[in-house]
Design a protein around this motif. Sequence first.
Motif, PDB file in Angstrom:
ATOM      1  N   ILE A 132     -14.733  -7.534  -0.841  1.00  0.00           N
ATOM      2  CA  ILE A 132     -14.996  -7.680   0.589  1.00  0.00           C
ATOM      3  C   ILE A 132     -16.490  -7.506   0.785  1.00  0.00           C
ATOM      4  N   ASN A 133     -17.102  -8.495   1.422  1.00  0.00           N
ATOM      5  CA  ASN A 133     -18.544  -8.503   1.627  1.00  0.00           C
ATOM      6  C   ASN A 133     -18.834  -8.624   3.116  1.00  0.00           C
ATOM      7  N   LYS A 134     -19.452  -7.598   3.690  1.00  0.00           N
ATOM      8  CA  LYS A 134     -19.776  -7.567   5.117  1.00  0.00           C
ATOM      9  C   LYS A 134     -18.541  -7.803   5.977  1.00  0.00           C
ATOM     10  N   GLY A 135     -17.420  -7.247   5.535  1.00  0.00           N
ATOM     11  CA  GLY A 135     -16.180  -7.320   6.291  1.00  0.00           C
ATOM     12  C   GLY A 135     -15.378  -8.596   6.099  1.00  0.00           C
ATOM     13  N   ALA A 136     -15.846  -9.510   5.258  1.00  0.00           N
ATOM     14  CA  ALA A 136     -15.139 -10.776   5.058  1.00  0.00           C
ATOM     15  C   ALA A 136     -14.683 -10.913   3.610  1.00  0.00           C
ATOM     16  N   PHE A 137     -13.573 -11.642   3.425  1.00  0.00           N
ATOM     17  CA  PHE A 137     -13.086 -11.901   2.069  1.00  0.00           C
ATOM     18  C   PHE A 137     -12.445 -13.276   2.002  1.00  0.00           C
ATOM     19  N   GLU A 138     -12.412 -13.817   0.785  1.00  0.00           N
ATOM     20  CA  GLU A 138     -11.669 -15.046   0.518  1.00  0.00           C
ATOM     21  C   GLU A 138     -11.116 -14.964  -0.895  1.00  0.00           C
ATOM     22  N   ILE A 139      -9.811 -14.982  -0.983  1.00  0.00           N
ATOM     23  CA  ILE A 139      -9.104 -14.951  -2.270  1.00  0.00           C
ATOM     24  C   ILE A 139      -8.818 -16.398  -2.642  1.00  0.00           C
ATOM     25  N   THR A 140      -9.379 -16.850  -3.751  1.00  0.00           N
ATOM     26  CA  THR A 140      -9.234 -18.251  -4.141  1.00  0.00           C
ATOM     27  C   THR A 140      -8.215 -18.411  -5.267  1.00  0.00           C
ATOM     28  N   ASP A 141      -7.922 -19.650  -5.591  1.00  0.00           N
ATOM     29  CA  ASP A 141      -6.999 -20.023  -6.679  1.00  0.00           C
ATOM     30  C   ASP A 141      -5.580 -19.522  -6.457  1.00  0.00           C
ATOM     31  N   ALA A 142      -5.145 -19.479  -5.206  1.00  0.00           N
ATOM     32  CA  ALA A 142      -3.779 -19.044  -4.892  1.00  0.00           C
ATOM     33  C   ALA A 142      -2.837 -20.246  -4.978  1.00  0.00           C
ATOM     34  N   LYS A 143      -1.816 -20.112  -5.805  1.00  0.00           N
ATOM     35  CA  LYS A 143      -0.808 -21.161  -5.924  1.00  0.00           C
ATOM     36  C   LYS A 143       0.052 -21.169  -4.662  1.00  0.00           C
ATOM     37  N   PRO A 144       0.624 -22.314  -4.324  1.00  0.00           N
ATOM     38  CA  PRO A 144       1.503 -22.358  -3.146  1.00  0.00           C
ATOM     39  C   PRO A 144       2.623 -21.322  -3.255  1.00  0.00           C
ATOM     40  N   GLY A 145       2.904 -20.646  -2.153  1.00  0.00           N
ATOM     41  CA  GLY A 145       3.951 -19.631  -2.131  1.00  0.00           C
ATOM     42  C   GLY A 145       3.689 -18.608  -1.047  1.00  0.00           C
ATOM     43  N   THR A 146       4.419 -17.498  -1.115  1.00  0.00           N
ATOM     44  CA  THR A 146       4.309 -16.415  -0.132  1.00  0.00           C
ATOM     45  C   THR A 146       3.700 -15.194  -0.802  1.00  0.00           C
ATOM     46  N   TYR A 147       2.735 -14.601  -0.125  1.00  0.00           N
ATOM     47  CA  TYR A 147       1.979 -13.480  -0.673  1.00  0.00           C
ATOM     48  C   TYR A 147       2.020 -12.272   0.256  1.00  0.00           C
ATOM     49  N   ARG A 148       1.758 -11.124  -0.343  1.00  0.00           N
ATOM     50  CA  ARG A 148       1.491  -9.888   0.396  1.00  0.00           C
ATOM     51  C   ARG A 148       0.017  -9.595   0.169  1.00  0.00           C
ATOM     52  N   VAL A 149      -0.743  -9.470   1.249  1.00  0.00           N
ATOM     53  CA  VAL A 149      -2.173  -9.186   1.147  1.00  0.00           C
ATOM     54  C   VAL A 149      -2.384  -7.708   1.419  1.00  0.00           C
ATOM     55  N   ILE A 150      -3.083  -7.044   0.511  1.00  0.00           N
ATOM     56  CA  ILE A 150      -3.373  -5.603   0.641  1.00  0.00           C
ATOM     57  C   ILE A 150      -4.886  -5.439   0.693  1.00  0.00           C
ATOM     58  N   ILE A 151      -5.331  -4.683   1.678  1.00  0.00           N
ATOM     59  CA  ILE A 151      -6.754  -4.359   1.798  1.00  0.00           C
ATOM     60  C   ILE A 151      -6.947  -2.959   1.232  1.00  0.00           C
ATOM     61  N   GLU A 152      -7.760  -2.856   0.210  1.00  0.00           N
ATOM     62  CA  GLU A 152      -8.067  -1.576  -0.442  1.00  0.00           C
ATOM     63  C   GLU A 152      -9.211  -0.911   0.324  1.00  0.00           C
ATOM     64  N   ALA A 153      -8.895   0.193   1.008  1.00  0.00           N
ATOM     65  CA  ALA A 153      -9.845   0.850   1.902  1.00  0.00           C
ATOM     66  C   ALA A 153     -10.590   1.990   1.207  1.00  0.00           C
ATOM     67  N   LYS A 154     -11.744   2.306   1.780  1.00  0.00           N
ATOM     68  CA  LYS A 154     -12.521   3.472   1.347  1.00  0.00           C
ATOM     69  C   LYS A 154     -12.071   4.668   2.182  1.00  0.00           C
ATOM     70  N   PRO A 155     -12.001   5.865   1.574  1.00  0.00           N
ATOM     71  CA  PRO A 155     -11.680   7.057   2.364  1.00  0.00           C
ATOM     72  C   PRO A 155     -12.734   7.250   3.456  1.00  0.00           C
ATOM     73  N   PRO A 156     -12.363   7.701   4.598  1.00  0.00           N
ATOM     74  CA  PRO A 156     -11.095   8.262   5.046  1.00  0.00           C
ATOM     75  C   PRO A 156     -10.113   7.210   5.573  1.00  0.00           C
ATOM     76  N   TYR A 157     -10.392   5.930   5.417  1.00  0.00           N
ATOM     77  CA  TYR A 157      -9.498   4.881   5.912  1.00  0.00           C
ATOM     78  C   TYR A 157      -8.311   4.699   4.979  1.00  0.00           C
ATOM     79  N   LYS A 158      -7.222   4.165   5.532  1.00  0.00           N
ATOM     80  CA  LYS A 158      -6.000   3.927   4.760  1.00  0.00           C
ATOM     81  C   LYS A 158      -5.889   2.450   4.404  1.00  0.00           C
ATOM     82  N   ASN A 159      -5.303   2.181   3.237  1.00  0.00           N
ATOM     83  CA  ASN A 159      -5.040   0.804   2.849  1.00  0.00           C
ATOM     84  C   ASN A 159      -4.163   0.135   3.913  1.00  0.00           C
ATOM     85  N   ALA A 160      -4.316  -1.172   4.067  1.00  0.00           N
ATOM     86  CA  ALA A 160      -3.505  -1.930   5.019  1.00  0.00           C
ATOM     87  C   ALA A 160      -2.890  -3.119   4.291  1.00  0.00           C
ATOM     88  N   ALA A 161      -1.755  -3.594   4.798  1.00  0.00           N
ATOM     89  CA  ALA A 161      -1.071  -4.725   4.161  1.00  0.00           C
ATOM     90  C   ALA A 161      -0.570  -5.703   5.213  1.00  0.00           C
TER      91      ALA A 161
END
Length: 107
Positions: A57-86
């Motif tokens: 994640i760069n300056k609050g933005a991200f792009e995950i490339t090379d994703a094959k067609p289908g359904t995904y769960r996206v997880i954001i890995e946070a820095k403490p004291p923040y919690k991960n989000a999905a």
Amino acid sequence: MKNAKKSIVALAFAAAGLGLFAFNAVRTGSIKGTVNPADAAVRAWALSSTDTLRADINKGAFEITDAKPGTYRVIIEAKPPYKNAAKDGVTITDGQATDIGEIKLEQ
């Protein structure tokens, strides 16, 4: 004998043609979005039944490339004291970019 050679050559061309039509390259897509607050996250992950992908994640933005067609769960890995989000149910279509919008992180 001459007809047999013509038949073999015709069969070879037909088989080669069928092989070309049978091969369809899978076009990959991407998942993009933003994180708020912008400096609160490290990485974005995309998980499916067959793939695990990630992007920094760069300056609050991200792009995950090379994703094959289908359904995904996206997880954001946070820095403490923040919690991960999905975010579940993110669908990738053949060769398309999917924008999941903004994900707000909580403390």
